[in-house]
Design a protein around this motif. Structure first.
Motif, PDB file in Angstrom:
ATOM      1  N   SER A  98       0.826  -1.207   0.000  1.00 22.80           N
ATOM      2  CA  SER A  98       0.000   0.000   0.000  1.00 22.80           C
ATOM      3  C   SER A  98       0.865   1.263   0.000  1.00 22.80           C
ATOM      4  CB  SER A  98      -0.929   0.016   1.213  1.00 22.80           C
ATOM      5  OG  SER A  98      -0.191  -0.066   2.428  1.00 22.80           O
ATOM      6  N   ASP A 102      -0.633   2.068  -6.937  1.00 23.23           N
ATOM      7  CA  ASP A 102      -1.211   0.953  -7.684  1.00 23.23           C
ATOM      8  C   ASP A 102      -1.028   1.208  -9.174  1.00 23.23           C
ATOM      9  OD1 ASP A 102      -3.014   2.980  -8.182  1.00 23.23           O
ATOM     10  OD2 ASP A 102      -4.629   2.108  -6.995  1.00 23.23           O
ATOM     11  N   GLY A 124      -3.790 -10.936  -1.885  1.00 21.89           N
ATOM     12  CA  GLY A 124      -4.696  -9.799  -1.802  1.00 21.89           C
ATOM     13  C   GLY A 124      -3.991  -8.481  -2.024  1.00 21.89           C
ATOM     14  N   ASP A 125      -2.785  -8.356  -1.479  1.00 19.94           N
ATOM     15  CA  ASP A 125      -2.013  -7.123  -1.665  1.00 19.94           C
ATOM     16  C   ASP A 125      -1.636  -6.923  -3.131  1.00 19.94           C
ATOM     17  OD1 ASP A 125      -2.150  -6.613   1.037  1.00 19.94           O
ATOM     18  OD2 ASP A 125      -0.116  -7.320   1.478  1.00 19.94           O
ATOM     19  N   ARG A 127      -3.250  -8.117  -5.663  1.00 23.01           N
ATOM     20  CA  ARG A 127      -4.493  -7.829  -6.400  1.00 23.01           C
ATOM     21  C   ARG A 127      -4.814  -6.330  -6.352  1.00 23.01           C
ATOM     22  NH1 ARG A 127      -9.595 -10.341  -7.537  1.00 23.01           N
ATOM     23  NH2 ARG A 127     -10.472  -8.969  -9.128  1.00 23.01           N
ATOM     24  N   LYS A 128      -4.490  -5.685  -5.247  1.00 21.80           N
ATOM     25  CA  LYS A 128      -4.807  -4.264  -5.088  1.00 21.80           C
ATOM     26  C   LYS A 128      -3.904  -3.357  -5.925  1.00 21.80           C
ATOM     27  CE  LYS A 128      -6.544  -4.843  -0.380  1.00 21.80           C
ATOM     28  NZ  LYS A 128      -6.248  -4.631   1.064  1.00 21.80           N
ATOM     29  N   SER A 224      -4.854 -10.965 -12.926  1.00 20.36           N
ATOM     30  CA  SER A 224      -5.835 -10.293 -12.103  1.00 20.36           C
ATOM     31  C   SER A 224      -7.170 -10.178 -12.831  1.00 20.36           C
ATOM     32  CB  SER A 224      -5.334  -8.897 -11.730  1.00 20.36           C
ATOM     33  OG  SER A 224      -6.265  -8.217 -10.940  1.00 20.36           O
TER      34      SER A 224
END
Length: 226
Positions: A98, A102, A124-125, A127-128, A224
């Motif tokens: 984060s 992105d 998950g990270d 994917r973001k 993704s």
């Protein structure tokens, strides 16, 4: 703010410093394996970049618009920054994706995913930060389905400054499927010329080296979803 930073991944300086030279031939195969993708406008992520050699090589072979390399090893990141020249690369010491924004078109990791304790969080990270339709290519031969892993794991635990989990191919695939990725894989070096260095701590014989690289070195492709 990152909380889990370390100075170096390995307790052995020689192990840390030799990676760029030892892995260069594999990085070339990784780049070739993604095909003739046009990187001209691409934003690239290297997860677990260590001293930054992969992104330097990728830029020299396939010009991209921008790249970010992340690692929890602060000394390695300092080395990466010092060596990047005028390439459009940002290196960050962080354990949180984060922190880097992105919109990445493509992401890579080499022999990093096996060290990640929480695979679902990692998936998950990723994917973001990766664009819908973007790919994350993760290469490893360190997994519990490989015949040599049972002897490698304790060796790596001796010098690693991070824990060494015991993931299977299915563990890795399921974590990314659960996060909404399409998952595929190939035997990464099945058709490559493999340097034969004789017996070593990791490979009892050259045949073991050939078998490991041609059968158990895998390149995952995580695409993704929308």
């Amino acid at each position: 703010m990152s909380e889990n930073l370390i100075d170096t991944w390995s307790k052995r300086d020689a192990e840390e410093d030799s990676m760029t030279t030892e892995h260069a031939w594999i990085w070339r195969e990784m780049i070739a394996a993604v095909g003739e993708t046009d990187f001209t406008n691409a934003k690239v992520l290297d997860f677990g970049c260590n001293q930054g050699g992969f992104l330097r090589l990728l830029y020299d072979l396939r010009r991209y618009a921008a790249a970010v390399g992340v690692d929890i090893a602060q000394n390695a990141i300092a080395r990466a920054e010092a060596q990047k020249g005028d390439r459009p690369i940002t290196y960050r010491a962080t354990d949180r994706l984060s922190d880097i924004g992105d919109g990445f078109d493509i992401a890579f990791s080499h022999e990093v995913i096996y060290l990640i304790e929480d695979l679902e969080r990692h998936a998950g990270d990723i994917r973001k930060v990766v664009k819908p339709g973007g790919d994350y290519y993760a290469v490893t031969c360190c997994h519990s389905d490989s015949p040599l892993w049972h002897s490698w794991r304790p060796k790596i635990q001796e010098f690693s400054n991070v824990p060494v989990p015991n993931h299977s191919v299915s563990d890795i695939a399921e974590a990314f499927r659960h996060a909404g990725f399409q998952v595929s894989v190939q035997r990464f070096l099945a058709s490559a010329f493999v340097p034969l260095g004789g017996a070593s701590d990791y490979f009892p014989t050259d045949v073991d080296r050939i078998e490991t690289y041609s059968r158990w070195k895998l390149m995952f492709q995580f695409t993704s979803g929308a």
